[in-house]
Design an enzyme around this catalytic site. Structure first.
Site, PDB file in Angstrom:
ATOM      1  N   HIS A  99      75.253  -6.269  -4.165  1.00 34.45           N
ATOM      2  CA  HIS A  99      74.421  -5.488  -5.089  1.00 34.45           C
ATOM      3  C   HIS A  99      74.287  -6.194  -6.434  1.00 34.45           C
ATOM      4  O   HIS A  99      75.251  -6.662  -7.021  1.00 34.45           O
ATOM      5  CB  HIS A  99      74.919  -4.057  -5.241  1.00 34.45           C
ATOM      6  CG  HIS A  99      76.280  -3.883  -5.850  1.00 34.45           C
ATOM      7  ND1 HIS A  99      76.491  -3.836  -7.215  1.00 34.45           N
ATOM      8  CD2 HIS A  99      77.494  -3.721  -5.283  1.00 34.45           C
ATOM      9  CE1 HIS A  99      77.766  -3.634  -7.455  1.00 34.45           C
ATOM     10  NE2 HIS A  99      78.405  -3.568  -6.297  1.00 34.45           N
TER      11      HIS A  99
ATOM     12  N   ASP B 136      82.140  -7.737  -9.437  1.00 41.59           N
ATOM     13  CA  ASP B 136      81.491  -6.554  -8.864  1.00 41.59           C
ATOM     14  C   ASP B 136      80.089  -6.406  -9.429  1.00 41.59           C
ATOM     15  O   ASP B 136      79.896  -5.724 -10.419  1.00 41.59           O
ATOM     16  CB  ASP B 136      82.343  -5.328  -9.172  1.00 41.59           C
ATOM     17  CG  ASP B 136      81.836  -4.065  -8.504  1.00 41.59           C
ATOM     18  OD1 ASP B 136      81.096  -4.177  -7.504  1.00 41.59           O
ATOM     19  OD2 ASP B 136      82.174  -2.973  -8.982  1.00 41.59           O
TER      20      ASP B 136
ATOM     21  N   GLU C 140      73.615   0.080  -6.551  1.00 37.35           N
ATOM     22  CA  GLU C 140      74.747   0.536  -5.745  1.00 37.35           C
ATOM     23  C   GLU C 140      75.709   1.369  -6.574  1.00 37.35           C
ATOM     24  O   GLU C 140      76.263   2.364  -6.094  1.00 37.35           O
ATOM     25  CB  GLU C 140      75.488  -0.672  -5.145  1.00 37.35           C
ATOM     26  CG  GLU C 140      76.616  -0.306  -4.182  1.00 37.35           C
ATOM     27  CD  GLU C 140      77.958  -0.076  -4.832  1.00 37.35           C
ATOM     28  OE1 GLU C 140      78.865   0.445  -4.165  1.00 37.35           O
ATOM     29  OE2 GLU C 140      78.121  -0.416  -6.027  1.00 37.35           O
TER      30      GLU C 140
ATOM     31  N   ASP D 202      81.160  -7.208  -1.177  1.00 39.40           N
ATOM     32  CA  ASP D 202      81.276  -6.335  -2.350  1.00 39.40           C
ATOM     33  C   ASP D 202      82.741  -5.986  -2.596  1.00 39.40           C
ATOM     34  O   ASP D 202      83.086  -4.830  -2.832  1.00 39.40           O
ATOM     35  CB  ASP D 202      80.437  -5.062  -2.166  1.00 39.40           C
ATOM     36  CG  ASP D 202      80.415  -4.198  -3.425  1.00 39.40           C
ATOM     37  OD1 ASP D 202      80.749  -4.713  -4.504  1.00 39.40           O
ATOM     38  OD2 ASP D 202      80.085  -3.007  -3.318  1.00 39.40           O
TER      39      ASP D 202
ATOM     40  N   HIS E  69      84.996  -2.463 -12.654  1.00 36.88           N
ATOM     41  CA  HIS E  69      84.369  -1.511 -13.569  1.00 36.88           C
ATOM     42  C   HIS E  69      84.919  -1.569 -14.991  1.00 36.88           C
ATOM     43  O   HIS E  69      84.804  -0.591 -15.742  1.00 36.88           O
ATOM     44  CB  HIS E  69      84.498  -0.076 -13.043  1.00 36.88           C
ATOM     45  CG  HIS E  69      83.802   0.171 -11.751  1.00 36.88           C
ATOM     46  ND1 HIS E  69      83.824   1.401 -11.120  1.00 36.88           N
ATOM     47  CD2 HIS E  69      83.047  -0.634 -10.952  1.00 36.88           C
ATOM     48  CE1 HIS E  69      83.124   1.343  -9.989  1.00 36.88           C
ATOM     49  NE2 HIS E  69      82.643   0.103  -9.876  1.00 36.88           N
TER      50      HIS E  69
END
Length: 470
Positions: free
Chosen positions: A284, A296, A330, A358, A428
């Site tokens: 993604h 990520d 995503e 991913d 994240h």
């Protein structure tokens, strides 16, 4: 009878010799793929540009748009048969100016702590939000406490990832519900805000964002939600034991906008024998905004792009049409994966295999597969071809979020499985940056993915080729 037995022996010998020749040819091809990836790989350079020239690519942002245009341009340079953009409407949410928070143990006595808004959260009031705190370990505990103990307070979810689980994705799955549904559940009992312990095994000062949901709660009844760093969470928990009536203050300025148009980026090598049967590889393109999204999922995107480049480099002409798909959105909606699957259904496209990366750009260990027993038996027989590279963990399991909507009977879905021990240190968070990616590890992943695509293309799926016969 003796002639029949001799004939059977000759047939068996020929089958064994053919299998040996096939394995030798496959071994040489995979060796060639790894050699090219490790001496002339492009994934690291592509990731350098995505991360350092474009940065975090939150869905609907100008950075996401730049990433679309950049990857489209790079795929066109590879001389693929087709490159195109697939429109998709995506949510647009912005963080605004940096968040601020402190823990107040007594009037005039406070200490700042690191927080970040969860993706999709509403903002706090203009002057911020300050309230008493109640600590819980689960969503179920909210219901047990009830409105009397929760109303007017900030709910602090403090269930950590389980450090005893070697599979860190299982540890993540064991506590991510408090991030995703924490505000929705706490709001039902009158909470005014939510603070969630970051989903990380590392003890540090980085808060980790991520998607959340309010369900069908009206906008004017939604409460703000933020993540607190693991070190901050431990401090807050200790402080509450000493001073249960302390106050927590946080201010965030996030905002949601109407959906905007973005794109999935797609490139294709058209199959020489089965042009209407498709195998895809992808990741993604969007990321969260705190870091630059290198692990990520910039890593998965550039590895997938390099799969098609490496196939061309080694001179392999696929039988099936091979597509690279860089999915948009995503992280906070999965709109790209769903749109791709919907368009494939409307066009009656026959997808037989899909591979997603991913899980970060760390050292690849193997693959997990979502498939039936017949297909998995064939795949399992390829383990020895990957053993020289220590990438021979082949197990049944999940694949990837973006390719999940494509699933149908007989189709094989797969996910690259890198070593996961460091992944959630960066996931994240502001620490998901280019300097955390090792060039060789990234290239090994691209090579492993290319090797699997090569084998799937060469031998096909069992559904495609019919039942296995002795």
């Amino acid at each position: 009878m003796r002639k029949f037995a001799l004939c059977c022996l000759m047939v068996a010998t020929l089958h064994a010799l053919n299998a040996q020749n096939v394995n030798q040819a496959d071994s040489l091809m995979i060796r060639s793929i790894f050699d090219r990836a490790l001496t002339n790989g492009k994934s690291y350079d592509w990731l350098d540009h995505l991360s350092n020239e474009i940065g975090g690519r939150l869905s609907g942002s100008i950075q996401a748009e730049r990433a679309v245009r950049y990857t489209e341009k790079e795929l066109n340079k590879l001389g693929l048969d087709k490159v195109w953009l697939q429109p998709v409407m995506v949510p647009k949410w912005t963080r605004g100016i940096p968040e601020y928070a402190y823990i107040e143990t007594a009037p005039g006595l406070s200490s700042t702590t690191n927080v970040c808004a969860l993706g999709g959260s509403v903002p706090t009031p203009d002057g911020g939000l300050k309230a008493k705190v109640i600590e819980v370990k689960s969503l179920a505990e909210i219901a047990e406490l009830g409105r009397e103990k929760i109303q007017g307070k900030i709910v602090f979810y403090n269930r950590p990832m389980d450090p005893t689980l070697i599979n860190t994705f299982a540890a993540y799955g064991g506590c991510v519900d408090q991030r995703y549904a924490g505000a929705m559940e706490a709001g039902k009992y009158g909470a005014v805000g939510v603070v969630v312990r970051s989903m990380s095994l590392s003890l540090d000062d980085y808060p980790h964002t991520g998607s959340m949901s309010y369900g069908d709660i009206p906008i004017d009844q939604r409460i703000p939600a933020c993540a607190i760093s693991t070190r901050g969470a431990d401090y807050l928990s200790r402080a509450l034991k000493i001073q249960p009536n302390l106050n927590f203050y946080f201010k965030q300025n996030c905002r949601a906008y109407p959906d905007v148009q973005s794109f999935n980026v797609i490139g294709e090598i058209t199959g020489s024998q089965y042009p209407d049967r498709y195998m895809i590889v992808g990741g993604h393109l969007d990321s969260w905004d705190l870091g630059d999204g290198s692990h990520d999922d910039g890593a998965g995107c550039v590895q997938s792009m390099d799969v098609l480049r490496l196939l061309k480099e080694v001179g392999y002409r696929p039988k099936h049409s091979i597509r690279v798909v860089l999915f948009m959105n995503e992280e906070n909606g999965l709109r790209g994966g769903r749109e791709y699957a919907e368009q494939a259904r409307l066009k009656n496209e026959d997808h037989i295999f899909a591979l997603e990366s991913d899980a970060g750009g760390f050292t690849p260990r193997g693959f997990s597969f979502d498939s039936d027993d017949a297909n998995f038996a064939q795949i399992k027989s390829w383990e020895p071809l990957f053993k020289p590279y220590l990438i021979h963990y082949f197990e049944k399991g999940g694949s990837g979020a973006d390719i999940g909507p494509l699933k149908k009977e007989g189709m094989v879905l797969a996910g690259l499985r890198p070593d996961s021990q460091r992944y959630f240190d960066h996931h994240h968070a502001a620490s998901d940056t280019f300097d955390a990616v090792n060039k060789r590890e990234l290239e090994l992943g691209a090579a492993a993915m290319t090797g699997l695509i090569y084998l799937m293309d060469k031998y096909g799926t069992r559904t495609e080729m019919g039942p296995i016969r002795d």
